[in-house]
Design a protein around this motif. Structure first.
Motif, PDB file in Angstrom:
ATOM      1  N   GLN A  23     -13.493  12.243   0.056  1.00 53.38           N
ATOM      2  CA  GLN A  23     -13.142  11.862   1.417  1.00 53.38           C
ATOM      3  C   GLN A  23     -14.058  10.750   1.926  1.00 53.38           C
ATOM      4  N   GLY A  24     -13.432   9.693   2.473  1.00 57.09           N
ATOM      5  CA  GLY A  24     -14.183   8.631   3.122  1.00 57.09           C
ATOM      6  C   GLY A  24     -14.863   7.656   2.189  1.00 57.09           C
ATOM      7  N   LYS A  25     -14.737   7.838   0.879  1.00 58.91           N
ATOM      8  CA  LYS A  25     -15.393   6.939  -0.071  1.00 58.91           C
ATOM      9  C   LYS A  25     -14.392   5.900  -0.565  1.00 58.91           C
ATOM     10  N   ASN A  26     -14.837   4.637  -0.517  1.00 60.44           N
ATOM     11  CA  ASN A  26     -13.972   3.524  -0.894  1.00 60.44           C
ATOM     12  C   ASN A  26     -14.388   2.995  -2.261  1.00 60.44           C
ATOM     13  N   HIS A  27     -13.432   2.802  -3.141  1.00 59.38           N
ATOM     14  CA  HIS A  27     -13.693   2.265  -4.475  1.00 59.38           C
ATOM     15  C   HIS A  27     -12.618   1.241  -4.809  1.00 59.38           C
ATOM     16  N   VAL A  28     -12.927   0.407  -5.793  1.00 63.22           N
ATOM     17  CA  VAL A  28     -11.996  -0.609  -6.256  1.00 63.22           C
ATOM     18  C   VAL A  28     -11.937  -0.539  -7.779  1.00 63.22           C
ATOM     19  N   TYR A  29     -10.720  -0.561  -8.332  1.00 62.07           N
ATOM     20  CA  TYR A  29     -10.581  -0.622  -9.777  1.00 62.07           C
ATOM     21  C   TYR A  29      -9.376  -1.482 -10.118  1.00 62.07           C
ATOM     22  N   GLU A  30      -9.293  -1.883 -11.382  1.00 60.64           N
ATOM     23  CA  GLU A  30      -8.196  -2.722 -11.838  1.00 60.64           C
ATOM     24  C   GLU A  30      -7.281  -1.916 -12.744  1.00 60.64           C
ATOM     25  N   ALA A  31      -5.984  -2.171 -12.626  1.00 60.64           N
ATOM     26  CA  ALA A  31      -4.988  -1.498 -13.465  1.00 60.64           C
ATOM     27  C   ALA A  31      -4.134  -2.564 -14.133  1.00 60.64           C
ATOM     28  N   GLU A  32      -4.087  -2.504 -15.462  1.00 63.68           N
ATOM     29  CA  GLU A  32      -3.263  -3.436 -16.218  1.00 63.68           C
ATOM     30  C   GLU A  32      -1.966  -2.751 -16.620  1.00 63.68           C
TER      31      GLU A  32
ATOM     32  N   MET B 264       0.828  -1.197   0.000  1.00 60.70           N
ATOM     33  CA  MET B 264       0.000   0.000   0.000  1.00 60.70           C
ATOM     34  C   MET B 264       0.864   1.248   0.000  1.00 60.70           C
ATOM     35  N   HIS B 265       0.219   2.338  -0.384  1.00 58.44           N
ATOM     36  CA  HIS B 265       0.864   3.642  -0.304  1.00 58.44           C
ATOM     37  C   HIS B 265      -0.199   4.715  -0.142  1.00 58.44           C
ATOM     38  N   ILE B 266       0.248   5.950   0.123  1.00 53.68           N
ATOM     39  CA  ILE B 266      -0.634   7.106   0.211  1.00 53.68           C
ATOM     40  C   ILE B 266      -0.121   8.134  -0.775  1.00 53.68           C
ATOM     41  N   VAL B 267      -1.032   8.664  -1.598  1.00 54.42           N
ATOM     42  CA  VAL B 267      -0.655   9.689  -2.572  1.00 54.42           C
ATOM     43  C   VAL B 267      -1.513  10.928  -2.338  1.00 54.42           C
ATOM     44  N   ASP B 268      -0.964  12.093  -2.728  1.00 55.52           N
ATOM     45  CA  ASP B 268      -1.762  13.315  -2.635  1.00 55.52           C
ATOM     46  C   ASP B 268      -2.626  13.457  -3.887  1.00 55.52           C
ATOM     47  N   GLU B 269      -3.337  14.583  -3.995  1.00 55.52           N
ATOM     48  CA  GLU B 269      -4.286  14.758  -5.093  1.00 55.52           C
ATOM     49  C   GLU B 269      -3.601  14.911  -6.444  1.00 55.52           C
ATOM     50  N   PHE B 270      -2.264  15.027  -6.446  1.00 57.36           N
ATOM     51  CA  PHE B 270      -1.524  15.147  -7.699  1.00 57.36           C
ATOM     52  C   PHE B 270      -0.797  13.854  -8.052  1.00 57.36           C
TER      53      PHE B 270
ATOM     54  N   ARG C 199       1.656  -6.946 -15.440  1.00 61.44           N
ATOM     55  CA  ARG C 199       0.779  -7.651 -14.516  1.00 61.44           C
ATOM     56  C   ARG C 199      -0.505  -6.848 -14.280  1.00 61.44           C
ATOM     57  N   VAL C 200      -1.470  -7.503 -13.642  1.00 57.53           N
ATOM     58  CA  VAL C 200      -2.766  -6.885 -13.365  1.00 57.53           C
ATOM     59  C   VAL C 200      -2.917  -6.745 -11.854  1.00 57.53           C
ATOM     60  N   PHE C 201      -3.298  -5.538 -11.413  1.00 60.90           N
ATOM     61  CA  PHE C 201      -3.471  -5.282  -9.986  1.00 60.90           C
ATOM     62  C   PHE C 201      -4.893  -4.814  -9.712  1.00 60.90           C
ATOM     63  N   GLU C 202      -5.449  -5.315  -8.627  1.00 62.10           N
ATOM     64  CA  GLU C 202      -6.702  -4.787  -8.104  1.00 62.10           C
ATOM     65  C   GLU C 202      -6.330  -3.761  -7.031  1.00 62.10           C
ATOM     66  N   ILE C 203      -6.785  -2.522  -7.225  1.00 58.61           N
ATOM     67  CA  ILE C 203      -6.382  -1.431  -6.337  1.00 58.61           C
ATOM     68  C   ILE C 203      -7.615  -0.927  -5.587  1.00 58.61           C
ATOM     69  N   SER C 204      -7.587  -1.056  -4.268  1.00 55.11           N
ATOM     70  CA  SER C 204      -8.637  -0.510  -3.413  1.00 55.11           C
ATOM     71  C   SER C 204      -8.146   0.825  -2.875  1.00 55.11           C
TER      72      SER C 204
ATOM     73  N   LYS D   3      -3.627  17.326   4.583  1.00 51.18           N
ATOM     74  CA  LYS D   3      -3.937  17.576   3.177  1.00 51.18           C
ATOM     75  C   LYS D   3      -4.764  16.423   2.611  1.00 51.18           C
ATOM     76  N   PRO D   4      -5.584  16.701   1.567  1.00 51.28           N
ATOM     77  CA  PRO D   4      -6.342  15.614   0.930  1.00 51.28           C
ATOM     78  C   PRO D   4      -5.392  14.566   0.365  1.00 51.28           C
ATOM     79  N   ALA D   5      -5.702  13.309   0.595  1.00 50.57           N
ATOM     80  CA  ALA D   5      -4.831  12.234   0.137  1.00 50.57           C
ATOM     81  C   ALA D   5      -5.679  11.001  -0.157  1.00 50.57           C
ATOM     82  N   MET D   6      -5.030   9.980  -0.669  1.00 54.90           N
ATOM     83  CA  MET D   6      -5.734   8.755  -1.025  1.00 54.90           C
ATOM     84  C   MET D   6      -4.869   7.554  -0.638  1.00 54.90           C
ATOM     85  N   LEU D   7      -5.463   6.657   0.142  1.00 48.54           N
ATOM     86  CA  LEU D   7      -4.808   5.407   0.513  1.00 48.54           C
ATOM     87  C   LEU D   7      -5.150   4.357  -0.540  1.00 48.54           C
ATOM     88  N   GLU D   8      -4.122   3.713  -1.092  1.00 54.72           N
ATOM     89  CA  GLU D   8      -4.337   2.683  -2.103  1.00 54.72           C
ATOM     90  C   GLU D   8      -3.692   1.379  -1.647  1.00 54.72           C
ATOM     91  N   ILE D   9      -4.456   0.302  -1.731  1.00 53.48           N
ATOM     92  CA  ILE D   9      -3.977  -1.032  -1.371  1.00 53.48           C
ATOM     93  C   ILE D   9      -3.881  -1.854  -2.650  1.00 53.48           C
TER      94      ILE D   9
END
Length: 759
Positions: free
Chosen positions: A333-342, A282-288, A348-353, A362-368
């Motif tokens: 903020q607070g909304k959880n989504h799942v998408y796939e990235a090829e 996992m990692h955390i990224v900002d809005e950019f 390889r193919v990753f499922e990213i939550s 600051k606004p950020a996004m946690l990705e697993i």
């Protein structure tokens, strides 16, 4: 004496006239009647002296501002009968109606008997000074009101570091009520202990050096023992000549911010430790898209420390932002989504939550990240396996239905015509026809049974190779003889082409399986060719033999190329109903080719014909060079001399090719660039084959091949180039060439390819 008195009076008059104001004497009467005024009276009041002297109607009392008359009269009466002087400030009204502030200094005049007979004095204009004093007073009042009402601490200290001004916040912070409690004291006296010593030393440093202390954090322990933090600045004060006269201190309490920051740091440490302990990448990224946090698993997975970098530059193969990334639409903020990235981390193919959050304010996004490549592959394989199982089941059902028909058809002929042979009146000619039908039906039935037995043996893994020495040309000639009668019956041209003499094609191979492979392909060609020709043979390439069977039959659609070698596949199509067959022949053929170490493929065009190719490793018993044998084949051929157009800009390369063909009955024509090659190919009708280089000036080989194909679709073109990766090969075939040979060119392989197209 009179002259002396006169001179003194003149000097006195001059002196009085030059004073910045006026001198007066007024009588001690009800109206304070003026008895004498100097010339400055006019400048001060606008009245000429003669307008007021001895004029009770325009007395000095009337010039005084109405609001100040009583006060001033009281002051004058106070000094009457005494020797006291007076010093008053008041307002007057000038002749033009303007208001002025004046200052008056004077005393009473007594006669010899001690009686007050007049008042004398000096009056001058202080309007500007008064206005300035009022402005200063207002500003001081406003400044004091301001500093006393701001929540931050403000104080002023003198050159000895003692307080001369302290606002309400400063007084309360120290623990006092009144400013007088702290004025005149330094920090040693106000804060006994280390805090006072530190503050006092800072004060002395600022006063001594004239340098400020800006935004210095320090703490203070309150009466209740609570630690209180401040951001303090101390600024030196300077006199007009640049000497330090003291300092101004400013302090802003940051105790709550300190507590909040400490709590935030503790929270961040907890969050960071929690994130590090979670067994997911996992990692955390900002809005950019900038990586703010990256746990160890993700770092190990991608082998990159991504802090401060764009996430897609680290993870994606194409270094482009994912088209499905939520950042494209902003962080929720607070909304959880799942998408796939090829295309991540090597295709390889990753499922990213991901979930929107706040990180470090600051606004950020946690990705697993979860690698689902294998899962997707397993799912596809499961789907394919299911589809194949369903397809196999359907094909098997179709096969059983079809094989029943295929077996019953020859059996019907065998049984029926066998019975007719017993007819006593059957003539000899009919008996012969019936016998031939029975023999053909028996062979057809035997072929079907053999296919079934062979495919069962292959499935059981019981097929074994029995390699022995054989003459390849002899085997092919035997097959030619075996199928010639069938070709004659079908009225087809049936041709065999061998490249090498018999002595050079003694090979080690499983004769039965090679014979069955070629037989199956020939039989298949006869089945689907109603007119035209069937040609089979081989060419010798570098390290292997390439066999071919060409026909001018119905052709095969491109969408069936891959499936044509699957068992039972043919029986489902229209062709099976029209031409019959078990649908096992090509499947058996492919299995045998691969068992012998080769590969099989096809080229076809609907309505034009089909060419099947397969390769076998070259296991020659006599490994002497084959060039001489190939040259002999060219030279002994009974056909006319062939002409080859060589498109080659390098003289050395062309010289090498010309040496290859020394003594061979082939004529070479040279073009030094692609454009010239196109012109020669279009104008010279005797060109039999083009040997096309790719990298040439004016026009390259790809474009030249395309241009030739616009006017001649059948002229064989072999591309020769130093480029040999899959992309270059595909590009060469896409341009319209028939074959491809890589530099450095092998003479045997080149001659074999040329022979394939010309003989």
């Amino acid at each position: 004496s009179e002259l002396l008195i006169s001179e003194n009076e003149r000097k006195l008059s001059t002196l009085i006239g030059n004073l910045p104001g006026m001198v007066y004497r007024c009588a001690n009467d009800e109206h304070w009647t003026m008895k004498y005024v100097s010339d400055g009276f006019f400048e001060l009041t606008g009245y000429a002296p003669h307008e007021v002297i001895n004029n009770e109607f325009v007395s000095f009392n009337q010039i005084i501002h109405p609001k100040d008359r009583d006060y001033l009269a009281e002051e004058w009466r106070r000094v009457l009968g005494s020797e006291e002087t007076f010093d008053n400030e008041y307002r007057i009204i000038t002749k033009s109606g303007d208001e002025k502030w004046v200052r008056e200094q004077g005393s009473a005049v007594l006669d010899e008997a001690g009686k007050v007979i007049a008042l004398e004095g000096f009056i001058y204009d202080i309007t500007e000074k008064k206005l300035a004093d009022n402005l200063i007073f207002k500003e001081r009042t406003m400044l004091r009101t301001l500093i006393d009402n701001i929540p931050d601490i403000v104080y002023v200290k003198d050159v000895n570091a003692r307080k001369v001004i302290a606002n309400v916040a400063d007084i309360q912070n120290i623990g006092f009520v009144y400013e007088s409690d702290v004025i005149g004291k330094n920090d040693l006296e106000l804060f006994p202990g280390p805090i006072g010593e530190r503050g006092y030393e800072d004060d002395l440093w600022v006063i001594k050096t004239g340098e400020p202390i800006i935004n210095h954090e320090e703490y203070f322990i309150g009466d209740n023992g609570e630690l209180r933090w401040y951001v303090t600045s101390k600024l030196p004060l300077f006199s007009m000549d640049g000497v330090v006269t003291g300092l101004v201190g400013l302090a802003h309490e940051i105790t709550q911010q300190k507590k909040t920051l400490e709590q935030l740091q503790q929270s961040n440490e907890f969050t960071t430790n929690l994130l590090k302990s979670i067994p997911f990448s996992m990692h955390i990224v900002d809005e950019f898209g900038t990586v703010l946090f990256q746990n160890g698993l993700l770092k190990d997975q991608f082998g990159v420390d991504g802090i401060g970098k764009k996430c897609w530059e680290i993870y994606r193969d194409d270094k482009q932002q994912c088209t499905t990334c939520p950042l494209l639409n902003g962080i929720s903020q607070g909304k959880n989504h799942v998408y796939e990235a090829e295309g991540v981390n090597g295709g390889r193919v990753f499922e990213i939550s991901h979930i929107g959050m706040t990180y470090n304010g600051k606004p950020a996004m946690l990705e697993i990240f979860q690698d689902i490549t294998q899962r997707r592959k397993d799912e596809l394989e499961l789907i394919n396996a299911k589809e194949k199982a369903e397809e196999s089941e359907r094909l098997k059902s179709s096969f059983l239905h079809n094989i029943s028909h295929e077996i019953r058809t020859p059996m019907n002929s065998i049984v029926g015509f066998s019975r007719l042979l017993n007819h006593p009146n059957l003539d000899l000619e009919k008996r012969k026809d019936f016998t031939n039908i029975i023999i053909q039906s028996t062979e057809q039935l035997l072929t079907i049974i053999t296919d079934i037995v062979n495919i069962s043996t292959i499935d059981a893994g019981q097929v074994k190779l029995v390699e022995k020495e054989l003459n390849l040309n002899t085997l092919l000639k035997d097959l030619k003889f075996q199928f010639t009668e069938q070709a004659n019956i079908a009225k087809l041209d049936f041709t065999l082409k061998t490249v090498l003499p018999d002595a050079d094609v003694i090979i080690l191979c499983d004769e039965a399986k090679l014979s069955q492979i070629i037989s199956n392909l020939i039989r298949n060609a006869f089945k689907f060719t109603q007119k035209g020709s069937v040609t089979f043979g081989y060419v010798f390439l570098e390290g292997y033999f390439q066999f071919y069977v060409r026909d001018t039959g119905v052709g095969i659609p491109k969408n069936m190329y891959d499936g044509i070698f699957e068992r039972f596949r043919q029986v489902e199509g229209e062709l099976s109903r029209q031409f019959g067959g078990s649908g096992l022949g090509l499947s058996i053929t492919k299995a045998y080719v691969e068992l012998l170490g080769g590969r099989i493929w096809l080229e076809s065009q609907e309505g034009v014909g089909t060419s099947f190719y397969f390769t076998l490793p070259c296991k020659r018993i006599n490994n002497k060079p084959l060039v001489d044998s190939l040259v002999n084949v060219f030279s002994q051929d009974d056909k006319a001399t062939r002409t080859i157009l060589v498109a080659e800009d390098e003289d050395i390369n062309y010289f090498l090719l010309s040496e290859f063909f020394e003594g061979v009955d082939i004529n070479l024509v040279r073009a030094i660039n692609g454009k010239e090659a196109v012109e020669i190919a279009k104008s010279d009708s005797v060109i039999d084959l083009v040997l096309m280089d790719i990298k040439m000036p004016v026009m390259d080989g790809y474009e030249a091949t395309k241009q030739i194909r616009l006017s001649n679709e059948t002229l064989p073109i072999i591309v020769q180039t130093a480029f040999s990766n899959d992309e270059d090969i595909d590009k060469a075939y896409a341009s319209g060439c028939n074959d491809f040979i890589s530099k450095p060119i092998n003479k045997e392989a080149l001659f074999s390819k040329i022979y394939k197209f010309l003989y």
